[in-house]
Design an enzyme around this catalytic site. Structure first.
Site, PDB file in Angstrom:
ATOM      1  CB  THR A  19     -17.064  15.217 -65.534  1.00 46.06           C
ATOM      2  OG1 THR A  19     -18.171  16.060 -65.186  1.00 46.06           O
ATOM      3  CG2 THR A  19     -17.092  14.949 -67.017  1.00 46.06           C
ATOM      4  CB  THR A  68     -22.526  15.878 -65.713  1.00 44.10           C
ATOM      5  OG1 THR A  68     -21.585  14.966 -66.288  1.00 44.10           O
ATOM      6  CG2 THR A  68     -22.685  17.094 -66.605  1.00 44.10           C
ATOM      7  CG  ASP A 113     -31.450   7.898 -69.139  1.00 41.45           C
ATOM      8  OD1 ASP A 113     -30.828   6.887 -68.753  1.00 41.45           O
ATOM      9  OD2 ASP A 113     -30.904   9.012 -69.269  1.00 41.45           O
ATOM     10  CE1 TYR A 168     -17.412  10.281 -74.075  1.00 44.74           C
ATOM     11  CE2 TYR A 168     -15.686  11.874 -74.572  1.00 44.74           C
ATOM     12  CZ  TYR A 168     -16.981  11.597 -74.174  1.00 44.74           C
ATOM     13  OH  TYR A 168     -17.844  12.629 -73.891  1.00 44.74           O
ATOM     14  CE  LYS A 182     -19.480  11.653 -76.809  1.00 47.88           C
ATOM     15  NZ  LYS A 182     -20.942  11.801 -76.746  1.00 47.88           N
ATOM     16  CG  ASP A 237     -29.185  -0.633 -73.994  1.00 45.82           C
ATOM     17  OD1 ASP A 237     -28.452   0.236 -74.509  1.00 45.82           O
ATOM     18  OD2 ASP A 237     -28.746  -1.717 -73.576  1.00 45.82           O
ATOM     19  CB  VAL A 238     -29.170   4.464 -77.235  1.00 46.85           C
ATOM     20  CG1 VAL A 238     -30.182   5.434 -76.665  1.00 46.85           C
ATOM     21  CG2 VAL A 238     -27.821   4.560 -76.540  1.00 46.85           C
TER      22      VAL A 238
HETATM   23  N1  NAD Z   1     -19.989  16.133 -68.873  1.00 50.82           N
HETATM   24  C1  NAD Z   1     -19.036  16.438 -69.737  1.00 50.82           C
HETATM   25  O1  NAD Z   1     -18.014  17.043 -69.399  1.00 50.82           O
HETATM   26  C2  NAD Z   1     -19.215  16.106 -71.193  1.00 50.82           C
HETATM   27  C3  NAD Z   1     -18.366  16.734 -72.110  1.00 50.82           C
HETATM   28  C4  NAD Z   1     -18.515  16.460 -73.463  1.00 50.82           C
HETATM   29  C5  NAD Z   1     -19.502  15.587 -73.883  1.00 50.82           C
HETATM   30  N2  NAD Z   1     -20.309  14.975 -72.979  1.00 50.82           N
HETATM   31  C6  NAD Z   1     -21.332  14.083 -73.513  1.00 50.82           C
HETATM   32  O2  NAD Z   1     -22.586  14.563 -73.118  1.00 50.82           O
HETATM   33  C7  NAD Z   1     -23.513  13.473 -73.015  1.00 50.82           C
HETATM   34  C8  NAD Z   1     -24.188  13.535 -71.661  1.00 50.82           C
HETATM   35  O3  NAD Z   1     -23.192  13.429 -70.662  1.00 50.82           O
HETATM   36  P1  NAD Z   1     -23.455  13.820 -69.126  1.00 50.82           P
HETATM   37  O4  NAD Z   1     -22.274  14.567 -68.689  1.00 50.82           O
HETATM   38  O5  NAD Z   1     -24.820  14.407 -68.968  1.00 50.82           O
HETATM   39  O6  NAD Z   1     -23.348  12.364 -68.480  1.00 50.82           O
HETATM   40  P2  NAD Z   1     -24.345  11.612 -67.504  1.00 50.82           P
HETATM   41  O7  NAD Z   1     -23.629  10.369 -67.136  1.00 50.82           O
HETATM   42  O8  NAD Z   1     -24.825  12.520 -66.441  1.00 50.82           O
HETATM   43  O9  NAD Z   1     -25.585  11.260 -68.453  1.00 50.82           O
HETATM   44  C9  NAD Z   1     -25.555  10.268 -69.416  1.00 50.82           C
HETATM   45  C10 NAD Z   1     -26.944   9.681 -69.528  1.00 50.82           C
HETATM   46  O10 NAD Z   1     -26.936   8.703 -70.565  1.00 50.82           O
HETATM   47  C11 NAD Z   1     -27.692   7.583 -70.120  1.00 50.82           C
HETATM   48  N3  NAD Z   1     -27.244   6.385 -70.813  1.00 50.82           N
HETATM   49  C12 NAD Z   1     -26.029   5.779 -70.732  1.00 50.82           C
HETATM   50  N4  NAD Z   1     -26.025   4.662 -71.468  1.00 50.82           N
HETATM   51  C13 NAD Z   1     -27.260   4.572 -72.040  1.00 50.82           C
HETATM   52  C14 NAD Z   1     -27.861   3.628 -72.910  1.00 50.82           C
HETATM   53  N5  NAD Z   1     -27.194   2.541 -73.328  1.00 50.82           N
HETATM   54  N6  NAD Z   1     -29.139   3.837 -73.289  1.00 50.82           N
HETATM   55  C15 NAD Z   1     -29.816   4.927 -72.860  1.00 50.82           C
HETATM   56  N7  NAD Z   1     -29.302   5.850 -72.035  1.00 50.82           N
HETATM   57  C16 NAD Z   1     -28.039   5.665 -71.632  1.00 50.82           C
HETATM   58  C17 NAD Z   1     -27.405   7.504 -68.627  1.00 50.82           C
HETATM   59  O11 NAD Z   1     -28.395   6.719 -67.955  1.00 50.82           O
HETATM   60  C18 NAD Z   1     -27.387   8.953 -68.227  1.00 50.82           C
HETATM   61  O12 NAD Z   1     -28.663   9.402 -67.828  1.00 50.82           O
HETATM   62  C19 NAD Z   1     -22.690  12.209 -73.256  1.00 50.82           C
HETATM   63  O13 NAD Z   1     -22.846  11.799 -74.577  1.00 50.82           O
HETATM   64  C20 NAD Z   1     -21.269  12.662 -72.996  1.00 50.82           C
HETATM   65  O14 NAD Z   1     -20.338  11.880 -73.717  1.00 50.82           O
HETATM   66  C21 NAD Z   1     -20.190  15.213 -71.638  1.00 50.82           C
END
Ligand code: NAD
Length: 262
Positions: A185, A182, A43, A147, A151, A55-56
């Site tokens: 959101t 999370t 992360d 976004y 996706k 950093d991805v």
């Molecule tokens: N929460 C939702 O409702 C939801 C729904 C559909 C999809 N998603 C997807 O699920 C995944 C996780 O989301 P989440 O809800 O756990 O969000 P979150 O914000 O809790 O977690 C995202 C994580 O990604 C890390 N991150 C961000 N940019 C980064 C980078 N450049 N390099 C490395 N790490 C990085 C952040 O530090 C964080 O720990 C995401 O891809 C999001 O688009 C979330």
């Protein structure tokens, strides 16, 4: 017949969760560890024995992170890409830099991670990649052009790599979660109007959890899905399965409708 626990076991498997510190990443890591896998997290803020900073969106950073991983593990059985960011910005005001950033993290990120992990994935001789896409990878969503595009792109990458990496016995699948609480959101949950609307739009109810996403990852990453690749599994309470006509009830009767009881 195998005992259920054996069918779900990930003992002896090495896993990486990219985005491990997030809401889904934390739940996915816990689920994989509970199934017996040995998990390394990556992360942005990664530090310590079990997490690697990455950093991805940065190819050099991804290469360095997977080089470090290669010094720790002989193979990689499971790679989960869950790092992501989200914008809510209509097209008219969406800055090109924001567009680029969202694409760089959500789409280029998984590409770079899978590419960097490839030698380790091949070494596993039967590995699984699980990309966390979104319902926004299956349908349009208001005011999220970047976004939604990122996706949809991730879904396309998943299907392409299912084909291309099949001969290496690397399965590539995706999970498409609906909106789930999370850090990403959290803001929605203070909005009572949004919550009422969301509840009406999800057949199973608007109460999915990060654990529901983690359980889908467990299935796709594990031995039960050994002949499954290139699928996108919605974990959305049925949201994308239907068009919600709730305000219309059963809908108006049409002249040609047949009454089956008469
Ligand atoms: N929460 C939702 O409702 C939801 C729904 C559909 C999809 N998603 C997807 O699920 C995944 C996780 O989301 P989440 O809800 O756990 O969000 P979150 O914000 O809790 O977690 C995202 C994580 O990604 C890390 N991150 C961000 N940019 C980064 C980078 N450049 N390099 C490395 N790490 C990085 C952040 O530090 C964080 O720990 C995401 O891809 C999001 O688009 C979330």
């Amino acid at each position: 017949m195998r005992a259920p626990v054996e069918a779900l076991s990930l003992h002896g498997r090495h896993a990486v969760v990219v985005g491990a510190d997030g809401g889904f990443g934390t739940a996915i890591t816990a689920a994989l560890e509970a199934a017996g896998a040995s998990v390394v997290g990556m992360d942005l803020r990664g530090e310590g024995e079990h997490t690697i900073a990455v950093d991805v969106s940065d190819a050099d950073s991804v290469r360095a992170a997977f080089d470090e991983l290669a010094g720790r593990v002989p193979k990689l059985d499971i790679l989960v890409n869950t790092a992501g960011i989200r914008e809510i910005e209509p097209l008219a005001t969406l800055a090109p830099e924001t567009w680029q950033r969202v694409l760089a993290v959500n789409l280029t990120g998984p590409f770079l991670c899978i590419q960097a992990a490839l030698p380790l994935l091949r070494a596993a001789q039967g590995a699984a990649v699980v990309n966390i896409a979104s319902i926004a990878g299956l349908t349009g969503m208001a005011n999220r052009p970047a976004y939604t595009a990122s996706k949809h792109g991730l879904v396309g990458l998943t299907r392409n790599l299912a084909h291309d990496l099949g001969p290496d016995k690397i399965r590539v699948n995706a999970v498409a979660p609906g909106t789930i609480r999370t850090p990403m959101t959290e803001g929605y949950y203070a909005d009572q109007t949004f919550l009422r609307q969301a509840e009406a739009m999800v057949p199973l109810g608007f109460d999915g959890s990060a654990a529901d996403v983690a359980d889908a990852v467990l299935y796709l990453a594990g031995p039960l899905a050994r002949h499954v690749t290139g699928v996108v599994l919605p974990v959305d309470g049925g949201f994308t399965a239907q068009m919600n006509y709730a305000p219309l009830g059963a809908g108006p009767a049409y002249e040609g409708d047949q009454d089956s009881t008469s």
